[in-house]
Design a protein around this motif. Structure first.
Motif, PDB file in Angstrom:
ATOM      1  N   GLY A   1      51.944  42.053  33.300  1.00 34.11           N
ATOM      2  CA  GLY A   1      52.542  42.106  34.628  1.00 34.11           C
ATOM      3  C   GLY A   1      51.032  40.401  34.669  1.00 34.11           C
ATOM      4  O   GLY A   1      50.281  40.550  34.756  1.00 34.11           O
ATOM      5  N   ALA A   2      51.858  40.419  36.683  1.00 33.36           N
ATOM      6  CA  ALA A   2      51.355  39.465  36.703  1.00 33.36           C
ATOM      7  C   ALA A   2      50.031  39.829  37.888  1.00 33.36           C
ATOM      8  O   ALA A   2      50.115  40.668  38.169  1.00 33.36           O
ATOM      9  N   ASP A   3      49.268  39.038  38.405  1.00 27.77           N
ATOM     10  CA  ASP A   3      47.876  40.241  39.219  1.00 27.77           C
ATOM     11  C   ASP A   3      48.453  40.317  40.458  1.00 27.77           C
ATOM     12  O   ASP A   3      49.419  39.800  40.494  1.00 27.77           O
ATOM     13  N   VAL A   4      48.023  41.157  40.454  1.00 30.50           N
ATOM     14  CA  VAL A   4      48.097  42.085  42.216  1.00 30.50           C
ATOM     15  C   VAL A   4      47.519  41.337  42.706  1.00 30.50           C
ATOM     16  O   VAL A   4      46.501  41.238  43.299  1.00 30.50           O
ATOM     17  N   ALA A   5      48.246  41.601  44.201  1.00 28.03           N
ATOM     18  CA  ALA A   5      47.225  41.281  45.496  1.00 28.03           C
ATOM     19  C   ALA A   5      46.509  42.431  46.374  1.00 28.03           C
ATOM     20  O   ALA A   5      46.977  44.181  45.675  1.00 28.03           O
ATOM     21  N   GLU A   6      45.743  42.843  46.396  1.00 22.56           N
ATOM     22  CA  GLU A   6      45.464  43.719  47.334  1.00 22.56           C
ATOM     23  C   GLU A   6      45.998  44.882  48.184  1.00 22.56           C
ATOM     24  O   GLU A   6      45.739  45.750  47.419  1.00 22.56           O
TER      25      GLU A   6
END
Length: 96
Positions: free
Chosen positions: A8-13
């Motif tokens: 998966g992609a990096d996640v937001a806070e």
């Protein structure tokens, strides 16, 4: 319990929370949401989920990890109740 493979992609806070709209973030993180739902159904510890799926170390950043975990799980559940209807009626928003 099955081994969770990091993807998966990096996640937001914090995951999106607009109940009336899908976002490009939702589109690019559908795999993250599915993995969150699966881990939750399996009873996985939120700290491991944060580390493996969200790529946040709960030992070093417990508040950030917990907030990201809770918001992404909430959005994942929203997708199963409401978001999927928007996908079916409107399609996914553009990623660009």
């Amino acid at each position: 319990m099955q081994k969770i493979i990091p993807l998966g992609a990096d996640v937001a806070e914090i995951a999106p929370s607009n109940p009336a709209a899908l976002t490009p973030y939702d589109h690019s993180h559908i795999t993250t949401y599915l993995r969150m739902l699966h881990a939750n159904a399996e009873g996985a510890d939120w700290r491991k989920v944060a580390q493996i799926i969200l790529h946040i170390d709960a030992e070093r950043e417990p508040a950030r990890a917990k907030q990201a975990y809770e918001s992404h799980l909430a959005r994942a559940k929203w997708m199963t109740e409401y978001g999927y209807k928007l996908v079916l009626s409107q399609g996914w928003p553009s990623l660009s």
